[in-house]
Design a protein around this motif. Structure first.
Motif, PDB file in Angstrom:
ATOM      1  N   TRP A  34       3.566 -81.083  11.398  1.00 49.28           N
ATOM      2  CA  TRP A  34       4.349 -80.640  10.010  1.00 49.28           C
ATOM      3  C   TRP A  34       5.230 -81.881   9.687  1.00 49.28           C
ATOM      4  N   ALA A  35       5.682 -82.350  10.579  1.00 50.89           N
ATOM      5  CA  ALA A  35       6.623 -83.823  10.144  1.00 50.89           C
ATOM      6  C   ALA A  35       5.762 -84.552   9.086  1.00 50.89           C
ATOM      7  N   PHE A  36       4.599 -84.894   9.585  1.00 55.61           N
ATOM      8  CA  PHE A  36       3.785 -85.671   8.856  1.00 55.61           C
ATOM      9  C   PHE A  36       3.125 -85.066   7.392  1.00 55.61           C
ATOM     10  N   PHE A  37       2.812 -83.803   7.333  1.00 55.79           N
ATOM     11  CA  PHE A  37       2.259 -83.409   6.377  1.00 55.79           C
ATOM     12  C   PHE A  37       3.319 -82.802   5.346  1.00 55.79           C
ATOM     13  N   SER A  38       4.404 -82.518   5.815  1.00 55.58           N
ATOM     14  CA  SER A  38       5.447 -81.776   4.821  1.00 55.58           C
ATOM     15  C   SER A  38       6.263 -83.035   4.046  1.00 55.58           C
ATOM     16  N   SER A  39       5.836 -84.402   4.596  1.00 50.80           N
ATOM     17  CA  SER A  39       6.571 -85.515   3.788  1.00 50.80           C
ATOM     18  C   SER A  39       5.866 -85.949   2.627  1.00 50.80           C
ATOM     19  N   PRO A  40       6.511 -85.841   1.397  1.00 53.47           N
ATOM     20  CA  PRO A  40       5.423 -86.085   0.343  1.00 53.47           C
ATOM     21  C   PRO A  40       5.085 -87.603   0.428  1.00 53.47           C
ATOM     22  N   TYR A  41       5.817 -88.700   1.105  1.00 54.22           N
ATOM     23  CA  TYR A  41       5.325 -89.977   1.011  1.00 54.22           C
ATOM     24  C   TYR A  41       4.069 -90.121   1.675  1.00 54.22           C
ATOM     25  N   ASN A  42       3.701 -89.342   2.644  1.00 60.71           N
ATOM     26  CA  ASN A  42       2.627 -89.536   3.382  1.00 60.71           C
ATOM     27  C   ASN A  42       1.448 -88.953   2.706  1.00 60.71           C
ATOM     28  N   LEU A  43       1.502 -88.287   1.620  1.00 62.04           N
ATOM     29  CA  LEU A  43       0.403 -87.872   0.564  1.00 62.04           C
ATOM     30  C   LEU A  43      -0.382 -89.384   0.327  1.00 62.04           C
ATOM     31  N   LYS A  44       0.325 -90.406   0.038  1.00 63.58           N
ATOM     32  CA  LYS A  44      -0.198 -91.611  -0.512  1.00 63.58           C
ATOM     33  C   LYS A  44      -1.306 -92.300   0.693  1.00 63.58           C
ATOM     34  N   PRO A  71      13.984 -86.469  -0.749  1.00 60.20           N
ATOM     35  CA  PRO A  71      14.993 -86.235   0.480  1.00 60.20           C
ATOM     36  C   PRO A  71      14.233 -86.215   1.765  1.00 60.20           C
ATOM     37  N   GLU A  72      14.935 -86.427   2.899  1.00 61.85           N
ATOM     38  CA  GLU A  72      14.436 -86.456   4.054  1.00 61.85           C
ATOM     39  C   GLU A  72      13.679 -85.094   4.451  1.00 61.85           C
ATOM     40  N   LYS A  73      14.008 -84.108   3.916  1.00 65.25           N
ATOM     41  CA  LYS A  73      13.582 -82.595   4.257  1.00 65.25           C
ATOM     42  C   LYS A  73      13.084 -82.132   2.995  1.00 65.25           C
ATOM     43  N   MET A  74      11.870 -81.597   3.157  1.00 67.13           N
ATOM     44  CA  MET A  74      11.206 -80.793   1.986  1.00 67.13           C
ATOM     45  C   MET A  74      12.026 -79.392   1.780  1.00 67.13           C
ATOM     46  N   TYR A  75      12.190 -78.989   0.813  1.00 69.06           N
ATOM     47  CA  TYR A  75      12.619 -77.641   0.554  1.00 69.06           C
ATOM     48  C   TYR A  75      12.337 -76.972  -0.757  1.00 69.06           C
ATOM     49  N   GLU A  76      12.357 -75.507  -0.617  1.00 66.91           N
ATOM     50  CA  GLU A  76      11.938 -74.819  -1.709  1.00 66.91           C
ATOM     51  C   GLU A  76      12.698 -75.179  -3.263  1.00 66.91           C
ATOM     52  N   GLY A  77      11.943 -75.465  -4.070  1.00 68.63           N
ATOM     53  CA  GLY A  77      12.389 -75.611  -5.355  1.00 68.63           C
ATOM     54  C   GLY A  77      12.303 -77.147  -5.618  1.00 68.63           C
ATOM     55  N   LYS A 117       7.358 -72.846  -1.894  1.00 66.89           N
ATOM     56  CA  LYS A 117       7.846 -72.193  -0.700  1.00 66.89           C
ATOM     57  C   LYS A 117       7.532 -72.785   0.538  1.00 66.89           C
ATOM     58  N   VAL A 118       8.519 -72.438   1.240  1.00 68.01           N
ATOM     59  CA  VAL A 118       8.444 -73.485   2.738  1.00 68.01           C
ATOM     60  C   VAL A 118       8.824 -72.217   3.675  1.00 68.01           C
ATOM     61  N   ASP A 119       7.972 -72.225   5.006  1.00 73.66           N
ATOM     62  CA  ASP A 119       8.301 -71.431   5.912  1.00 73.66           C
ATOM     63  C   ASP A 119       8.129 -72.466   6.923  1.00 73.66           C
ATOM     64  N   GLU A 120       9.026 -73.105   7.516  1.00 77.43           N
ATOM     65  CA  GLU A 120       9.095 -74.249   8.438  1.00 77.43           C
ATOM     66  C   GLU A 120       7.980 -73.906   9.661  1.00 77.43           C
ATOM     67  N   ASN A 121       7.146 -75.034   9.758  1.00 73.53           N
ATOM     68  CA  ASN A 121       5.961 -75.080  10.888  1.00 73.53           C
ATOM     69  C   ASN A 121       5.017 -74.150  10.652  1.00 73.53           C
ATOM     70  N   LYS A 122       4.986 -73.337   9.475  1.00 75.19           N
ATOM     71  CA  LYS A 122       4.078 -72.301   9.225  1.00 75.19           C
ATOM     72  C   LYS A 122       3.292 -72.594   8.034  1.00 75.19           C
ATOM     73  N   PHE A 123       3.831 -72.864   6.950  1.00 71.88           N
ATOM     74  CA  PHE A 123       3.187 -72.998   5.615  1.00 71.88           C
ATOM     75  C   PHE A 123       4.192 -73.606   4.484  1.00 71.88           C
ATOM     76  N   PHE A 124       3.371 -74.320   3.506  1.00 70.90           N
ATOM     77  CA  PHE A 124       4.205 -74.647   2.421  1.00 70.90           C
ATOM     78  C   PHE A 124       3.298 -74.492   1.295  1.00 70.90           C
ATOM     79  N   ILE A 125       3.778 -74.418   0.018  1.00 68.22           N
ATOM     80  CA  ILE A 125       2.978 -74.313  -1.105  1.00 68.22           C
ATOM     81  C   ILE A 125       3.542 -75.178  -2.202  1.00 68.22           C
ATOM     82  N   ASP A 126       2.855 -76.075  -2.905  1.00 65.19           N
ATOM     83  CA  ASP A 126       3.218 -76.716  -4.025  1.00 65.19           C
ATOM     84  C   ASP A 126       2.297 -76.250  -5.212  1.00 65.19           C
ATOM     85  N   GLU A 127       3.061 -76.267  -6.282  1.00 64.92           N
ATOM     86  CA  GLU A 127       2.516 -75.773  -7.560  1.00 64.92           C
ATOM     87  C   GLU A 127       2.720 -76.731  -8.543  1.00 64.92           C
ATOM     88  N   GLN A 128       1.732 -76.970  -9.299  1.00 66.42           N
ATOM     89  CA  GLN A 128       1.669 -77.988 -10.622  1.00 66.42           C
ATOM     90  C   GLN A 128       2.655 -77.268 -11.488  1.00 66.42           C
TER      91      GLN A 128
END
Length: 151
Positions: free
Chosen positions: A18-28, A44-50, A73-84
């Motif tokens: 979760w820590a790795f994949f929820s960080s947008p910087y690791n996408l690169k 920010p350090e922590k991803m959040y809805e919006g 949408k973010v449900d910590e340690n379960k899932f998150f959704i990104d939309e264009q």
């Protein structure tokens, strides 16, 4: 609408994944270099809805394109959704699901997207876009194996 689904078992605990994949910087780190991926927003350090994130990518012929996604949408340690919000697709909805299993974490990506340019988009989809997306996620799978030191 089209959909791409991928599942990967990662030999690491859920919190680490979760820590790795929820960080947008690791996408690169998990995106092929030919995509020219670059985060343009302060994150920010922590991803959040919006959270809105602006990237620059070169999806086709090395032409730079801005892509803005919103974490819807973010449900910590379960899932998150990104939309264009704006970018190369008519629509993009990417679900990232995580589940602790014996021996590691199961990660499932579900990407639902719609091509721009009407009938032209439908014609080029199977020859260019679908193949490129599959290639990107194949690359990602191999890099994730390496990052998490897997066979």
């Amino acid at each position: 609408m089209y959909q791409l689904k991928r599942k990967q078992i990662i030999k690491a605990d859920l919190a680490t994944c979760w820590a790795f994949f929820s960080s947008p910087y690791n996408l690169k780190k998990i995106t092929p270099t030919y995509m020219g991926f670059e985060v343009l927003t302060d994150i920010p350090e922590k991803m959040y809805e919006g959270l809105m994130i602006e990237y620059r990518v070169k999806p086709l012929l090395g032409i730079p394109t801005k892509w803005v996604t919103r974490i819807s949408k973010v449900d910590e340690n379960k899932f998150f959704i990104d939309e264009q919000w704006s970018g190369p697709y008519k629509a993009w909805h990417h679900e990232h699901h995580f589940r602790q299993i014996d021996g590691g974490t199961e990660m499932i990506d579900i990407i639902t997207y719609q091509m721009p340019f009407g009938i032209f988009g439908k014609i080029v989809h199977p020859f260019i876009v679908k193949k490129k997306l599959e290639s990107i996620f194949n690359y990602r799978k191999e890099v994730v194996k390496d990052i998490f030191k897997q066979d």
